[in-house]
Design an enzyme around this catalytic site. Structure first.
Site, mmCIF file in Angstrom:
data_model
loop_
_atom_site.group_PDB
_atom_site.id
_atom_site.type_symbol
_atom_site.label_atom_id
_atom_site.label_comp_id
_atom_site.label_asym_id
_atom_site.label_seq_id
_atom_site.Cartn_x
_atom_site.Cartn_y
_atom_site.Cartn_z
ATOM 1 N N LYS A 125 16.019 14.429 -10.690
ATOM 2 C CA LYS A 125 17.126 13.571 -11.126
ATOM 3 C C LYS A 125 18.468 14.140 -10.675
ATOM 4 O O LYS A 125 19.418 13.389 -10.430
ATOM 5 C CB LYS A 125 17.081 13.394 -12.635
ATOM 6 C CG LYS A 125 15.827 12.681 -13.134
ATOM 7 C CD LYS A 125 15.802 12.591 -14.641
ATOM 8 C CE LYS A 125 14.556 11.865 -15.139
ATOM 9 N NZ LYS A 125 13.320 12.614 -14.861
ATOM 10 N N ARG A 155 7.743 4.441 -8.051
ATOM 11 C CA ARG A 155 6.395 3.977 -8.406
ATOM 12 C C ARG A 155 6.510 2.634 -9.103
ATOM 13 O O ARG A 155 7.602 2.122 -9.351
ATOM 14 C CB ARG A 155 5.747 4.979 -9.366
ATOM 15 C CG ARG A 155 6.622 5.251 -10.597
ATOM 16 C CD ARG A 155 5.932 6.113 -11.625
ATOM 17 N NE ARG A 155 6.834 6.580 -12.655
ATOM 18 C CZ ARG A 155 7.248 5.878 -13.695
ATOM 19 N NH1 ARG A 155 6.844 4.623 -13.835
ATOM 20 N NH2 ARG A 155 8.059 6.392 -14.603
ATOM 21 N N GLU A 173 17.102 2.740 -12.417
ATOM 22 C CA GLU A 173 17.453 2.607 -13.822
ATOM 23 C C GLU A 173 18.922 2.937 -14.072
ATOM 24 O O GLU A 173 19.479 3.856 -13.459
ATOM 25 C CB GLU A 173 16.563 3.518 -14.673
ATOM 26 C CG GLU A 173 15.079 3.211 -14.515
ATOM 27 C CD GLU A 173 14.228 3.871 -15.593
ATOM 28 O OE1 GLU A 173 14.725 4.805 -16.257
ATOM 29 O OE2 GLU A 173 13.079 3.441 -15.772
ATOM 30 N N GLU A 213 18.397 7.117 -12.760
ATOM 31 C CA GLU A 213 17.396 7.680 -11.862
ATOM 32 C C GLU A 213 16.696 6.566 -11.105
ATOM 33 O O GLU A 213 16.849 5.382 -11.425
ATOM 34 C CB GLU A 213 16.356 8.474 -12.660
ATOM 35 C CG GLU A 213 15.605 7.629 -13.683
ATOM 36 C CD GLU A 213 14.665 8.446 -14.538
ATOM 37 O OE1 GLU A 213 13.807 9.132 -13.954
ATOM 38 O OE2 GLU A 213 14.789 8.398 -15.764
ATOM 39 N N HIS A 260 12.997 8.030 -26.354
ATOM 40 C CA HIS A 260 13.314 7.754 -24.941
ATOM 41 C C HIS A 260 12.149 7.113 -24.193
ATOM 42 O O HIS A 260 12.131 7.090 -22.964
ATOM 43 C CB HIS A 260 13.762 9.041 -24.220
ATOM 44 C CG HIS A 260 14.852 9.776 -24.915
ATOM 45 N ND1 HIS A 260 16.132 9.285 -25.003
ATOM 46 C CD2 HIS A 260 14.864 10.950 -25.600
ATOM 47 C CE1 HIS A 260 16.883 10.138 -25.690
ATOM 48 N NE2 HIS A 260 16.135 11.146 -26.072
ATOM 49 N N ASN A 289 12.804 5.555 -10.079
ATOM 50 C CA ASN A 289 11.374 5.827 -10.243
ATOM 51 C C ASN A 289 10.625 5.293 -9.026
ATOM 52 O O ASN A 289 10.612 4.082 -8.784
ATOM 53 C CB ASN A 289 10.845 5.171 -11.517
ATOM 54 C CG ASN A 289 11.386 5.846 -12.760
ATOM 55 O OD1 ASN A 289 11.368 7.069 -12.851
ATOM 56 N ND2 ASN A 289 11.872 5.081 -13.698
ATOM 57 N N GLU A 301 24.164 15.747 -18.974
ATOM 58 C CA GLU A 301 25.049 14.663 -18.582
ATOM 59 C C GLU A 301 25.638 14.016 -19.828
ATOM 60 O O GLU A 301 25.104 14.174 -20.936
ATOM 61 C CB GLU A 301 24.294 13.619 -17.754
ATOM 62 C CG GLU A 301 23.200 12.893 -18.507
ATOM 63 C CD GLU A 301 22.426 11.918 -17.630
ATOM 64 O OE1 GLU A 301 22.658 11.901 -16.418
ATOM 65 O OE2 GLU A 301 21.590 11.167 -18.163
#
Length: 613
Positions: free
Chosen positions: A116, A274, A258, A270, A218, A272, A183
């Site tokens: 990330k 996939r 995202e 980030e 999360h 992903n 962050e």
């Protein structure tokens, strides 16, 4: 052309990929651990290869064994699904080096977005180099992996060091990589993502948006497409950033970018690399099969210049074997029955009679509803969940129902803090008060050799049940006219069905019994013995395992005789990919510590005893 696909995964996603392959005439190959020898994905595949062992580290995370399985089974392609090795660049390279087709993005793209921190650098962003009180609250986050592992919210500077250590430990255990970063944490933000699809000819599609704001720890619980309430400008900004991220790494295949949205501003989280768990809502809205598109792209087929138009709305709920009222504790046992109305889509890795084990994620199924409007889709999904038959371990079905019908959700005003604010109200016990009586009447008729008829009224009968954590005692009697209960007219009662009349309203109950577990409609009860078992008592301050799992660590410096404060973390259990903190129930002295790291425990195991001061 691909003729045989091995899915390097298990459960729901493996079954979902097999379904598309079967429709395309492609042979399917499953891999399975020892606990999954008779799992649904193993049963439905055309061929299956054993991966010896039980833990993910010994089985589904062994890239070498999976590649060998593909070669041995005659597969010519590998689909990674999501989780496990799906974002492992080394695995993708091993598949390609073996001469197999990789149904996923190039290893270089996986590598570029795997961390990330590096992903943020590619997007021109950077994590916090130093945290000051002015930066609070902040989010400590694992650089590798996903699924909410290795994430901690920090609101006080004095908690930062402990959060960093805890996140590093969890990230190392989950991903083999302890790198974490910090962050800014956006309060009351919405989790919005963009589905992308890219071919090998330079075409990149941005397939609308999804809102995944309802999350626990999360991890997403309810998702929908399109994300409601976004302006045209913000939607265009999100699409542009997603395509930019894909082009930055020469992406190929299906992926998701995202964001955290606050007001009119989008914060990149980030990418992903996939397929996502929530991909069915995008499929419903765009009328496409993303797995079929992944296969076509892997075969070299080009995408049309523009994606199909989006129509309608779709909502997905993740059905978990867990107890939200007990810190989301995962549940195990036999899933006696699983059935949902045919009006919705069900993606699952289980069938009635299957066992839910301790080694993997507790998600049972994804239930997806599609309709012309958001309000209709939400109503349709809630109705299907309410009518679903789910007999076995405790699930989050009631939480899903209450969430879908909560005003904050129905008016699309939800954010990632939804469960922090509303969890007690959404999980409070509100089962049908007539359920224990229906269970008792069904039991009375089912166990009576000669039925319920009595020439003279019998003495009142008493039965005890546990429902929603509380004990309920019910009374009834046999009369010459059948069964009778105070204030309730019994119209019909047999072992499987009870009909009652209360204040002129007829109520019907379907009753199922599995040992001492009774299901009355959607209400689960436990039949209690007439007299409590005196041997089932534990000393005050005893800490019992409320789930099966593994002891992953003990608090530093803790031992028998240590002074502890109420709420102080003592040890951590890991079960079904989630870490659970066990805290001191009272202030006092640790009189006994029966747990050691690596120990497997069952429900009810005595972990520790704290003697109150």
């Amino acid at each position: 052309m691909i003729t045989s696909v091995l899915v390097a995964n298990r459960g729901e996603i493996a079954c979902r990929i097999f379904r598309t392959c079967a429709e395309a005439g492609i042979r399917t190959v499953a891999v399975h651990s020892d606990p999954d020898a008779d799992a649904l994905h193993t049963r439905v595949a055309d061929a299956a290869v054993r991966l010896p062992g039980a833990t993910p580290a010994d089985t589904y995370l062994r890239a070498d064994l999976v590649v060998k399985a593909a070669i041995a089974s005659g597969a010519d392609a590998v689909h990674p699904g999501y989780g496990f090795l799906s974002e492992n660049a080394g695995f993708a390279r091993a598949v390609l080096d073996a001469g197999l087709v990789w149904i996923g993005p190039p290893p270089s793209a996986i590598e570029a977005m795997a961390s990330k921190t590096r992903a943020k650098e590619l997007m021109g962003l950077a994590p916090l180099a130093e945290v000051t009180p002015a930066d609070l609250p902040v989010l400590v986050k694992a650089a590798a992996g996903g699924g909410g592992r290795g994430m901690r919210i920090v609101r006080r500077m004095e908690d930062l060091t402990a959060a960093l250590e805890s996140a590093r430990a969890e990230a190392t255990s989950a991903f083999g990589d302890g790198e974490v970063f910090v962050e800014p944490y956006v309060e009351d933000g919405r989790h919005v993502e963009v589905q992308i699809l890219a071919d090998t000819h330079g075409t990149v599609w941005a397939l609308g948006t999804r809102d995944c704001s309802l999350q626990r720890r999360h991890q997403k619980v309810i998702e929908e497409a399109p994300a409601p309430g976004l302006s045209d400008d913000l939607r265009a900004q999100l699409h542009g950033l997603a395509v930019r991220a894909a082009r930055a790494v020469d992406y190929v295949g299906a992926g998701t970018v995202e964001f955290l949205v606050s007001g009119t501003k989008a914060h990149f989280l980030e990418m992903n690399t996939r397929l996502q768990v929530e991909h069915p809502v995008t499929e419903a809205v765009f009328g496409i099969d993303l797995v079929a598109e992944q296969i076509r792209i892997a075969e070299g087929a080009p995408l049309p210049d523009e994606p199909p138009p989006a129509r309608g709305h779709a909502v997905e709920a993740r059905l978990y074997a867990e107890d939200p009222s007990r810190d989301w504790a995962p549940q195990t046992g036999t899933l006696h029955r699983l059935s949902v109305p045919a009006s919705v889509r069900l993606d699952t890795g289980y069938e009635s009679g299957d066992d839910i084990g301790v080694h993997y994620d507790p998600m049972l199924a994804k239930v997806v509803a599609y309709a012309p409007t958001r309000a209709e889709a939400v109503r349709k999904l809630a109705g299907a969940l309410e009518k679903a038959t789910i007999h076995g371990p405790t699930t989050n079905r009631d939480l899903l129902l209450n969430s879908l019908r909560h005003k904050e959700f129905t008016t699309a005003r939800m954010d990632t803090g939804f469960y922090d604010r509303h969890l007690p109200d959404l999980t409070g016990p509100a089962p049908d008060p007539l359920a224990p009586l229906a269970a008792a009447l069904a039991d009375a008729t089912g166990r009576s050799r000669f039925g319920g008829f009595r020439n003279l009224p019998s003495a009142p009968q008493t039965k005890r049940y546990e429902m929603a954590g509380e004990e309920h005692e019910v009374h009834y009697r046999h009369t010459r006219d059948g069964l009778e209960a105070d204030g309730v007219r019994v119209l019909h009662a047999d072992a499987g069905r009870v009909v009652l009349e209360v204040d002129g309203v007829q109520r019907k109950f379907e009753v199922s019994r599995y040992g001492d577990q009774v299901h009355v409609g959607g209400v689960a009860l436990k039949s209690l013995p007439r007299f409590p078992d005196p041997t089932a008592q534990h000393a005050p301050g005893s800490l019992l395992a409320h789930m099966p799992g593994t002891v992953v660590r003990i608090a530093d410096g803790l031992g028998e005789g240590s002074a502890v404060e109420a709420g102080q973390p003592l040890l951590w259990l890991e079960a079904m990919k989630m870490e659970h903190k066990i805290t001191a129930p009272v202030t006092g002295t640790l009189a006994a510590l029966n747990a050691v790291p690596g120990q497997q425990v069952t429900v009810g195991s005595l972990l520790a005893v704290v003697e109150p001061t």
